[in-house]
Design a protein around this motif. Structure first.
Motif, mmCIF file in Angstrom:
data_model
loop_
_atom_site.group_PDB
_atom_site.id
_atom_site.type_symbol
_atom_site.label_atom_id
_atom_site.label_comp_id
_atom_site.label_asym_id
_atom_site.label_seq_id
_atom_site.Cartn_x
_atom_site.Cartn_y
_atom_site.Cartn_z
ATOM 1 N N LYS A 191 -1.502 12.247 5.529
ATOM 2 C CA LYS A 191 -1.180 11.516 7.001
ATOM 3 C C LYS A 191 -0.446 10.014 6.736
ATOM 4 N N VAL A 192 0.391 9.892 7.461
ATOM 5 C CA VAL A 192 1.436 8.915 7.797
ATOM 6 C C VAL A 192 0.395 7.530 7.916
ATOM 7 N N GLN A 193 0.461 6.313 7.288
ATOM 8 C CA GLN A 193 -0.081 5.026 7.847
ATOM 9 C C GLN A 193 0.982 4.306 8.662
ATOM 10 N N LYS A 194 0.064 2.993 9.656
ATOM 11 C CA LYS A 194 1.096 2.363 10.273
ATOM 12 C C LYS A 194 1.580 1.399 9.385
ATOM 13 N N THR A 195 0.914 1.052 8.261
ATOM 14 C CA THR A 195 1.739 0.190 7.417
ATOM 15 C C THR A 195 2.583 1.026 6.116
ATOM 16 N N LEU A 245 12.507 15.276 8.016
ATOM 17 C CA LEU A 245 12.645 14.507 6.408
ATOM 18 C C LEU A 245 12.961 14.098 5.463
ATOM 19 N N ASN A 246 13.605 13.426 5.174
ATOM 20 C CA ASN A 246 14.475 13.701 3.882
ATOM 21 C C ASN A 246 13.749 13.790 2.720
ATOM 22 N N GLU A 247 14.392 14.320 1.374
ATOM 23 C CA GLU A 247 13.486 14.995 0.905
ATOM 24 C C GLU A 247 13.626 14.305 -0.197
ATOM 25 N N LEU A 248 13.834 13.296 -0.165
ATOM 26 C CA LEU A 248 12.721 11.705 -0.811
ATOM 27 C C LEU A 248 11.790 11.531 -0.084
ATOM 28 N N MET A 249 11.550 11.501 0.951
ATOM 29 C CA MET A 249 10.166 11.506 1.620
ATOM 30 C C MET A 249 9.253 12.595 1.639
ATOM 31 N N VAL A 250 9.967 13.799 1.061
ATOM 32 C CA VAL A 250 9.599 15.062 0.892
ATOM 33 C C VAL A 250 8.369 14.682 -0.328
ATOM 34 N N HIS A 251 8.745 14.552 -1.193
ATOM 35 C CA HIS A 251 9.349 14.182 -2.952
ATOM 36 C C HIS A 251 7.479 12.862 -2.449
ATOM 37 N N TYR A 252 8.016 12.015 -1.611
ATOM 38 C CA TYR A 252 6.629 11.173 -2.174
ATOM 39 C C TYR A 252 5.880 11.771 -1.665
ATOM 40 N N VAL A 253 5.969 12.322 -0.531
ATOM 41 C CA VAL A 253 4.424 13.048 -0.219
ATOM 42 C C VAL A 253 3.899 13.697 -0.687
ATOM 43 N N LEU A 254 4.235 14.891 -1.518
ATOM 44 C CA LEU A 254 4.023 15.631 -2.215
ATOM 45 C C LEU A 254 3.288 15.213 -3.698
ATOM 46 N N ALA A 262 1.500 -1.195 0.029
ATOM 47 C CA ALA A 262 0.084 0.194 0.161
ATOM 48 C C ALA A 262 0.412 1.223 -0.123
ATOM 49 N N HIS A 263 0.167 2.476 -0.366
ATOM 50 C CA HIS A 263 0.778 3.373 -0.179
ATOM 51 C C HIS A 263 1.491 3.694 1.219
ATOM 52 N N GLY A 264 0.835 3.900 1.727
ATOM 53 C CA GLY A 264 1.208 4.294 3.391
ATOM 54 C C GLY A 264 1.393 5.248 3.619
ATOM 55 N N LEU A 265 0.156 5.868 3.525
ATOM 56 C CA LEU A 265 -0.406 7.753 3.546
ATOM 57 C C LEU A 265 -1.428 7.320 3.319
ATOM 58 N N SER A 266 -3.078 8.660 3.851
ATOM 59 C CA SER A 266 -3.700 8.985 3.293
ATOM 60 C C SER A 266 -4.149 10.654 3.801
ATOM 61 N N LYS A 324 11.060 4.720 12.823
ATOM 62 C CA LYS A 324 10.154 4.026 13.100
ATOM 63 C C LYS A 324 9.666 4.358 13.988
ATOM 64 N N HIS A 325 9.609 6.089 14.028
ATOM 65 C CA HIS A 325 7.860 6.587 13.953
ATOM 66 C C HIS A 325 7.835 7.479 13.941
ATOM 67 N N ILE A 326 7.611 7.195 12.634
ATOM 68 C CA ILE A 326 6.742 8.081 11.963
ATOM 69 C C ILE A 326 5.270 7.987 11.931
ATOM 70 N N GLU A 327 4.591 6.982 12.080
ATOM 71 C CA GLU A 327 3.154 6.781 12.020
ATOM 72 C C GLU A 327 2.256 7.776 13.089
ATOM 73 N N GLY A 328 1.021 7.968 11.836
ATOM 74 C CA GLY A 328 -0.043 9.413 12.230
ATOM 75 C C GLY A 328 0.898 10.302 12.451
ATOM 76 N N GLU A 329 1.971 11.541 11.628
ATOM 77 C CA GLU A 329 2.430 12.005 11.387
ATOM 78 C C GLU A 329 1.701 12.905 10.551
ATOM 79 N N LYS A 330 1.068 14.219 10.879
ATOM 80 C CA LYS A 330 0.834 14.929 9.547
ATOM 81 C C LYS A 330 1.616 15.788 9.011
ATOM 82 N N PHE A 331 1.728 16.356 7.401
ATOM 83 C CA PHE A 331 2.070 16.948 6.340
ATOM 84 C C PHE A 331 1.737 17.905 6.002
#
Length: 312
Positions: A109-113, A248-257, A88-92, A127-134
């Motif tokens: 929002k970051v999902q659990k899996t 968040l490093n930049e790879l993560m930023v681009h993925y979320v956007l 799954a994408h891992g975001l919602s 390992k501790h970003i579940e539930g974070e919102k951006f």
């Protein structure tokens, strides 16, 4: 080199030896073509995105990026994918947009899996970003390539350029402390508290700081600095909101956007189409600029990430 099965197997075997996998040669043989096909598939998505109209780019760029992420994960997790939960994408995000919807104020929002969490854990031990919102506005502000556009459109800037010196050091203007409303001493103390362990900031004089890099600096291990692709240097955030964001490093930023833009383009087609055809939104220039940047920058960053893995 990754379009050579022999070189790819050697590369994967080296990665599996690092994680003390017993049958590193056998497992690298099993995963060689999967790894190659992930990269080849990702490359095709990016090539198609280059030729596609802007309205379709987010979907192509998002799935191109996910293929490159999977290739990297396979370097650290030889059993990937071992369950459907990591696919799954891992975001919602909000399923239905409000009438007054603005992309800048949207949250993801970051999902659990899912792929996002699995990638963060395997590649960067997060390992501790579940539930974070951006919020999208905050993420866009972290990209130094968008800095001139923010200045043109809003009159504000959120990062300042650092000059690269010899001996693995960078110079930073004393203006940074003023913009963050800190004294020189307080600024140096505060920054050393949030810098990653391989960076130290030192006050040289009233107008300059020096950032000393103790280890190799890469675009994905440089928090709170942000890498500018075209200029090949780093920018320093002078906005407290950016400094207080989760790491968040930049790879993560681009993925979320890209995740959010691709979801909007697929499921909120009316809003998305109006954005591109009415020109009434101030957000369109930022979205277009981001799509142009990510199309070039993300393949480069993944190349750098794989290169660092190949270093003994």
């Amino acid at each position: 080199m990754f379009f050579s099965s022999q070189k790819t197997q050697q590369f994967l075997a080296k990665q599996y030896e690092k994680i003390n996998l017993q049958d590193s040669n056998g497992k690298s043989f099993d995963n060689t073509y999967g790894f190659i096909y992930y990269i080849e598939h990702g490359k095709k998505y990016y090539k198609l995105a280059d030729q596609a109209p802007a309205e379709l780019k987010p979907v192509l760029l998002f799935y191109g990026m996910t293929q490159l992420m999977k290739a990297c994960i396979l370097c650290k997790d030889p059993e990937y994918p071992d369950s459907s939960s990591v696919l799954a994408h891992g975001l919602s995000t909000r399923k239905r947009k409000k009438r007054s919807y603005e992309f800048f104020n949207d949250e993801v929002k970051v999902q659990k899996t899912g792929l996002f969490n699995h990638f963060c854990e395997k590649m960067f031990h997060m390992k501790h970003i579940e539930g974070e919102k951006f919020m999208m506005n905050h993420l866009l502000k972290t990209l130094p390539e968008l800095g001139p556009l923010f200045k043109q459109m809003t009159g504000s800037f959120y990062q300042i350029r650092m000059n690269k010196n010899v001996n693995n050091t960078f110079s930073l203007s004393g203006e940074a402390a003023d913009l963050l409303h800190m004294s020189d001493e307080r600024f140096a103390e505060y920054m050393n508290g949030i810098f990653s362990s391989n960076m130290i900031i030192e006050l040289i004089d009233a107008n300059n700081y020096q950032i000393v890099i103790k280890d190799n600096l890469h675009p994905f291990n440089c928090f709170p600095l942000n890498y500018h692709f075209a200029e090949n240097t780093y920018y320093f955030p002078v906005d407290r909101e950016l400094l207080q964001m989760p790491v968040l490093n930049e790879l993560m930023v681009h993925y979320v956007l890209l995740y959010n833009l691709s979801m909007i383009s697929r499921y909120d087609t009316e809003w998305w189409s109006e954005l591109f055809h009415t020109y009434t939104s101030h957000e369109l220039p930022f979205i277009n600029q981001f799509l142009n940047v990510t199309a070039q920058k993300i393949p480069y960053l993944f190349g750098q990430l794989l290169h660092t893995m190949d270093i003994p």
